[in-house]
Design a protein around this motif. Structure first.
Motif, PDB file in Angstrom:
ATOM      1  N   TYR A 158       0.830  -1.207   0.000  1.00 26.13           N
ATOM      2  CA  TYR A 158       0.000   0.000   0.000  1.00 26.13           C
ATOM      3  C   TYR A 158       0.864   1.257   0.000  1.00 26.13           C
ATOM      4  CZ  TYR A 158      -2.591   3.740   2.381  1.00 26.13           C
ATOM      5  OH  TYR A 158      -3.112   4.955   2.752  1.00 26.13           O
ATOM      6  N   PHE A 159       1.913   1.262   0.833  1.00 21.96           N
ATOM      7  CA  PHE A 159       2.768   2.441   0.965  1.00 21.96           C
ATOM      8  C   PHE A 159       3.538   2.722  -0.320  1.00 21.96           C
ATOM      9  CE2 PHE A 159       6.652   4.655   2.437  1.00 21.96           C
ATOM     10  CZ  PHE A 159       6.068   5.725   3.099  1.00 21.96           C
ATOM     11  N   LYS A 160       3.923   1.674  -1.035  1.00 22.20           N
ATOM     12  CA  LYS A 160       4.693   1.853  -2.266  1.00 22.20           C
ATOM     13  C   LYS A 160       3.898   2.549  -3.359  1.00 22.20           C
ATOM     14  CE  LYS A 160       8.132  -1.854  -1.914  1.00 22.20           C
ATOM     15  NZ  LYS A 160       8.603  -3.138  -2.475  1.00 22.20           N
ATOM     16  N   MET A 161       2.584   2.579  -3.207  1.00 23.94           N
ATOM     17  CA  MET A 161       1.753   3.269  -4.198  1.00 23.94           C
ATOM     18  C   MET A 161       1.685   4.767  -3.957  1.00 23.94           C
ATOM     19  SD  MET A 161      -1.418   0.624  -4.886  1.00 23.94           S
ATOM     20  CE  MET A 161      -1.958   0.589  -3.166  1.00 23.94           C
ATOM     21  N   SER A 162       2.230   5.231  -2.837  1.00 25.67           N
ATOM     22  CA  SER A 162       2.177   6.660  -2.521  1.00 25.67           C
ATOM     23  C   SER A 162       3.150   7.440  -3.385  1.00 25.67           C
ATOM     24  CB  SER A 162       2.504   6.887  -1.040  1.00 25.67           C
ATOM     25  OG  SER A 162       3.859   6.550  -0.773  1.00 25.67           O
ATOM     26  N   SER A 163       2.821   8.685  -3.636  1.00 32.28           N
ATOM     27  CA  SER A 163       3.689   9.538  -4.467  1.00 32.28           C
ATOM     28  C   SER A 163       5.016   9.810  -3.770  1.00 32.28           C
ATOM     29  CB  SER A 163       2.979  10.855  -4.782  1.00 32.28           C
ATOM     30  OG  SER A 163       2.639  11.543  -3.585  1.00 32.28           O
ATOM     31  N   SER A 164       5.012   9.867  -2.440  1.00 30.74           N
ATOM     32  CA  SER A 164       6.255  10.146  -1.715  1.00 30.74           C
ATOM     33  C   SER A 164       7.239   8.994  -1.871  1.00 30.74           C
ATOM     34  CB  SER A 164       5.955  10.403  -0.232  1.00 30.74           C
ATOM     35  OG  SER A 164       5.361   9.275   0.371  1.00 30.74           O
ATOM     36  N   TYR A 165       6.741   7.754  -1.857  1.00 27.45           N
ATOM     37  CA  TYR A 165       7.634   6.605  -2.035  1.00 27.45           C
ATOM     38  C   TYR A 165       8.233   6.626  -3.433  1.00 27.45           C
ATOM     39  CZ  TYR A 165       9.420   1.831  -1.941  1.00 27.45           C
ATOM     40  OH  TYR A 165      10.246   0.728  -2.004  1.00 27.45           O
ATOM     41  N   GLU A 166       7.399   6.826  -4.428  1.00 31.88           N
ATOM     42  CA  GLU A 166       7.873   6.825  -5.815  1.00 31.88           C
ATOM     43  C   GLU A 166       8.869   7.948  -6.073  1.00 31.88           C
ATOM     44  OE1 GLU A 166       4.463   7.018  -8.309  1.00 31.88           O
ATOM     45  OE2 GLU A 166       3.730   5.007  -7.790  1.00 31.88           O
ATOM     46  N   LYS A 167       8.674   9.077  -5.411  1.00 28.65           N
ATOM     47  CA  LYS A 167       9.496  10.248  -5.704  1.00 28.65           C
ATOM     48  C   LYS A 167      10.762  10.313  -4.865  1.00 28.65           C
ATOM     49  CE  LYS A 167       9.035  15.243  -6.403  1.00 28.65           C
ATOM     50  NZ  LYS A 167       8.090  16.400  -6.333  1.00 28.65           N
ATOM     51  N   TYR A 168      10.687   9.908  -3.595  1.00 26.65           N
ATOM     52  CA  TYR A 168      11.789  10.205  -2.676  1.00 26.65           C
ATOM     53  C   TYR A 168      12.490   8.978  -2.083  1.00 26.65           C
ATOM     54  CZ  TYR A 168       9.726  14.892  -2.712  1.00 26.65           C
ATOM     55  OH  TYR A 168       9.232  16.110  -3.088  1.00 26.65           O
ATOM     56  N   HIS A 169      11.889   7.797  -2.157  1.00 23.31           N
ATOM     57  CA  HIS A 169      12.487   6.634  -1.495  1.00 23.31           C
ATOM     58  C   HIS A 169      13.873   6.338  -2.058  1.00 23.31           C
ATOM     59  CE1 HIS A 169      12.570   2.900   0.763  1.00 23.31           C
ATOM     60  NE2 HIS A 169      13.044   2.310  -0.315  1.00 23.31           N
ATOM     61  N   LYS A 170      14.809   6.018  -1.150  1.00 25.75           N
ATOM     62  CA  LYS A 170      16.194   5.753  -1.541  1.00 25.75           C
ATOM     63  C   LYS A 170      16.477   4.251  -1.530  1.00 25.75           C
ATOM     64  CE  LYS A 170      16.838  10.178  -1.625  1.00 25.75           C
ATOM     65  NZ  LYS A 170      16.867  10.896  -2.929  1.00 25.75           N
ATOM     66  N   ASP A 171      17.285   3.829  -2.500  1.00 21.91           N
ATOM     67  CA  ASP A 171      17.622   2.415  -2.633  1.00 21.91           C
ATOM     68  C   ASP A 171      19.040   2.094  -2.188  1.00 21.91           C
ATOM     69  OD1 ASP A 171      15.114   1.646  -3.705  1.00 21.91           O
ATOM     70  OD2 ASP A 171      15.723   2.390  -5.678  1.00 21.91           O
TER      71      ASP A 171
END
Length: 262
Positions: A191-204
């Protein structure tokens, strides 16, 4: 009534269960020399394998008297944990910024207060199910610099931020309650991965996450102006970038960083 066990005892019991049953690993602050020297070990592991979660553990007071301040809101006994007032600590602002930057962030508190209940829940592996899970974003920005608290009834069907009051709807609690195969955290992550913040800012990468955390700390440091160079002074003795992130999480965000193996 105040709980008759410590926050560290609750956190240890809960993390132990999360490690055994939910595929979480606690990132060590100071990894062993053996681990640091291994090929593919902490020093050489650049990419993040799994997803870092950030948990701030709280203790719950139990209020059962009808003259308790918020008794009429619930028409029953209820639990309460306190948030740091912004005038004393920017901790909630930091955690909220961290979640808005693509990282899962939770406040976690027990739905019990007796030491015997802690022992029973630990033995029966019910620490996760007998705790309440609320994200920083679900609480939202605090309205002012005054003290605030989160209150909830015994089955956590009613959750409020006080002193407004404002109702809080916990997405994770609803997912976890309907999960039959202990996959509540994975379901929440999907569910969280669908958020715009995850797509835009999450670091790998660990370095990317470290720099992100440094930026957030600096952004909320006010006049103290904690630059990257100043923050690096705190972690000079730590060679692992993963452990540096865990150290910053504990020191500045007041949270434990656990990695969900996906």
């Amino acid at each position: 009534m105040k709980p008759d066990f410590s926050e560290s005892t609750y956190a240890f019991s809960l993390v132990n269960e999360m490690n055994r049953m939910y595929s979480f690993n606690l990132a060590p602050i100071f990894p062993s020399l053996y681990e640091e020297g291994k090929t593919g070990g902490y020093d050489t592991e650049v990419s993040i394998h799994g997803v870092p979660f950030f948990f701030q553990f709280k203790l719950s007071n139990f209020l059962s008297r009808f003259n308790a301040k918020n008794y009429k809101v619930f028409n029953s006994s209820y639990y309460q944990f306190h948030l740091h007032a912004r005038k004393k600590s920017k901790q909630h602002d930091l955690l909220l910024h961290l979640e808005n930057s693509g990282n899962p962030v939770f406040y976690v508190a027990p739905r019990f207060y007796k030491h015997n209940d802690l022992n029973v829940n630990f033995r029966n592996s019910n620490m996760v199910s007998e705790s309440i899970w609320i994200t920083a974003k679900e609480i939202g920005a605090l309205p002012d610099d005054d003290p605030h608290s989160v209150c909830f009834n015994e089955d956590n069907t009613l959750v409020y931020l006080f002193s407004e009051p404002r109702q809080i709807n916990s997405k994770f609690s609803s997912i976890n309650n309907i999960s039959d195969d202990l996959n509540g955290f994975n379901a929440y992550l999907d569910y969280f991965k669908m958020s715009s913040s995850y797509e835009k800012y999450h670091k790998d990468t660990w370095e990317g996450l470290f720099n992100q955390m440094v930026y957030i700390i600096n952004k909320h440091s006010g006049n103290s102006s904690l630059s990257k160079e100043n923050i690096n002074n705190y972690v000079d003795d730590i060679n692992s970038m993963k452990s540096k992130c865990a150290f910053l999480s504990r020191l500045f965000f007041g949270a434990e960083m656990l990695i969900l193996n996906t």
